[in-house]
Design an enzyme around this catalytic site. Structure first.
Site, PDB file in Angstrom:
ATOM      1  CB  CYS A  31     -10.061   5.348   0.189  1.00  0.00           C
ATOM      2  SG  CYS A  31      -8.572   6.012   0.953  1.00  0.00           S
TER       3      CYS A  31
ATOM      4  CD  GLU B 246      -2.193   8.045   7.407  1.00  0.00           C
ATOM      5  OE1 GLU B 246      -1.224   8.725   7.807  1.00  0.00           O
ATOM      6  OE2 GLU B 246      -2.240   7.526   6.271  1.00  0.00           O
TER       7      GLU B 246
ATOM      8  CG  HIS C  86      -6.660   5.853   5.139  1.00  0.00           C
ATOM      9  ND1 HIS C  86      -5.925   5.333   4.095  1.00  0.00           N
ATOM     10  CD2 HIS C  86      -5.772   6.422   5.992  1.00  0.00           C
ATOM     11  CE1 HIS C  86      -4.644   5.576   4.314  1.00  0.00           C
ATOM     12  NE2 HIS C  86      -4.517   6.229   5.457  1.00  0.00           N
TER      13      HIS C  86
ATOM     14  CB  CYS D  49      -2.715   1.227  -2.612  1.00  0.00           C
ATOM     15  SG  CYS D  49      -2.834   2.991  -2.892  1.00  0.00           S
TER      16      CYS D  49
ATOM     17  CG  ASP E  18      -1.772   1.224   1.323  1.00  0.00           C
ATOM     18  OD1 ASP E  18      -2.492   1.497   0.344  1.00  0.00           O
ATOM     19  OD2 ASP E  18      -1.716   1.951   2.328  1.00  0.00           O
ATOM     20  CB  SER E  19       0.132   4.755  -0.747  1.00  0.00           C
ATOM     21  OG  SER E  19      -1.065   4.792   0.007  1.00  0.00           O
TER      22      SER E  19
HETATM   23  N1  DGL Z   1      -4.002   3.922   0.202  1.00  0.00           N
HETATM   24  C1  DGL Z   1      -4.641   4.996  -0.524  1.00  0.00           C
HETATM   25  C2  DGL Z   1      -5.878   4.442  -1.247  1.00  0.00           C
HETATM   26  O1  DGL Z   1      -6.444   3.427  -0.882  1.00  0.00           O
HETATM   27  C3  DGL Z   1      -5.020   6.142   0.379  1.00  0.00           C
HETATM   28  C4  DGL Z   1      -3.841   6.951   0.855  1.00  0.00           C
HETATM   29  C5  DGL Z   1      -3.072   7.617  -0.262  1.00  0.00           C
HETATM   30  O2  DGL Z   1      -3.595   8.560  -0.878  1.00  0.00           O
HETATM   31  O3  DGL Z   1      -1.961   7.181  -0.518  1.00  0.00           O
HETATM   32  O4  DGL Z   1      -6.301   5.022  -2.204  1.00  0.00           O
END
Ligand code: DGL
Length: 280
Positions: A191, A159, A193, A80, A17-18
């Site tokens: 997303c 977060e 989060h 992600c 993931d990012s």
């Molecule tokens: N993990 C990213 C997503 O699911 C969210 C956080 C980011 O923008 O990197 O899109």
């Protein structure tokens, strides 16, 4: 998958993931594939991806995947939504390893479960601009109506642990009014989060709107692929079934990661190693 590739079934699943958000997907994987070993990579040094261009997201995603392949994973989950929607399809073709993103499973679940035919998608700017969810949904049923909306502030709120705060509720009311106006009956949390804000989003949308957690759907899809491709860890059939080993890698100092990670994952996170992702 390429039939000629010999795969070690005990090898770990690679999840990336990012940043920390993909742990919401890992949490779902733990629930249904607890016996699998895993390697998680969180690109915390370059997070967030959601406001970046396709070129940059693709370059980062390639590096994340290259790192996991070096870890000898048997299967890759792109947790992600941003990387899945913008970069994964292009990159997948270059590798001889099964990979899954979060878009298709989430889109499929929404298309199958909507009753009114009106589906809402919320995600980062990059995910929404890519139109990836709508594309998959329309492949299943071109008559479904898809309404997409970027909700970027949900990422830092999740977060920072702003889960039950009034401020989060007001932001959600402001963002989601358009989804209420068009009367979607199904809303995809597109997303990593957003599952943390499920209660707030659910309160705002009301009981009649079904929330689809892409991470949950992806974990189920991952189980199906592992089973169909005969990649499931053989320890799955042992009683009692032993828990898999999990390793965590990040692209910046691990300290902040471990604090946020235990909240996202619902359990303590140990064995975190920093890697120089620019090498890949
Ligand atoms: N993990 C990213 C997503 O699911 C969210 C956080 C980011 O923008 O990197 O899109």
């Amino acid at each position: 998958m390429n039939e000629s590739r010999l795969v070690d079934r005990e090898a770990p699943i690679g999840i990336f993931d990012s940043g920390v958000g993909g742990l919401t997907v890992l949490k779902e994987i733990f629930k249904i594939l607890p016996f699998e070993n895993g390697v998680y990579f969180g690109d915390v040094g370059r997070t967030p991806y959601g406001g970046r261009s396709k070129d940059i997201i693709t370059e980062f995603t390639r590096q994340d995947i290259a790192f996991l392949i070096e870890q000898k994973v048997k299967f890759i989950v792109c947790a992600c939504n941003t990387a899945s929607s913008v970069a994964l399809e292009d990159i997948k073709k270059d590798y001889d390893i099964d990979m899954i993103g979060v878009i298709e499973p989430g889109a499929r679940a929404a298309a199958e479960r909507t009753k009114s035919g009106k589906i809402g998608i919320i995600g980062t700017h990059a995910t929404i601009n890519s139109n990836a969810y709508a594309k998959y949904i329309h492949e299943i049923d071109p008559d479904l109506k898809v309404f997409s909306l970027a909700c970027p502030l949900f990422v830092p709120l999740a977060e920072e642990g702003y889960i039950d705060k009034e401020a989060t509720y007001y932001i959600a009311v402001d963002y989601l009014q358009t989804m209420k106006d068009v009367e979607v009956d199904t809303l995809v949390l597109g997303c990593t989060h957003y599952p943390l804000l499920k209660h707030v989003i659910g309160d705002v949308m009301g009981d009649d709107v079904l929330l689809i957690d892409s991470g949950e759907e992806t974990a189920r899809a991952a189980r199906d692929i592992l089973s169909e491709s005969n990649l499931m860890n053989p320890s799955a059939s042992q009683t009692p079934c032993p828990e898999g080993e999990q390793k965590y890698f990040v692209s910046d100092v691990p300290e902040r990661f471990s604090g946020v990670a235990s909240r996202f994952l619902g359990r303590e996170v140990s064995r975190i190693t920093r890697v120089d992702i620019s090498r890949y």
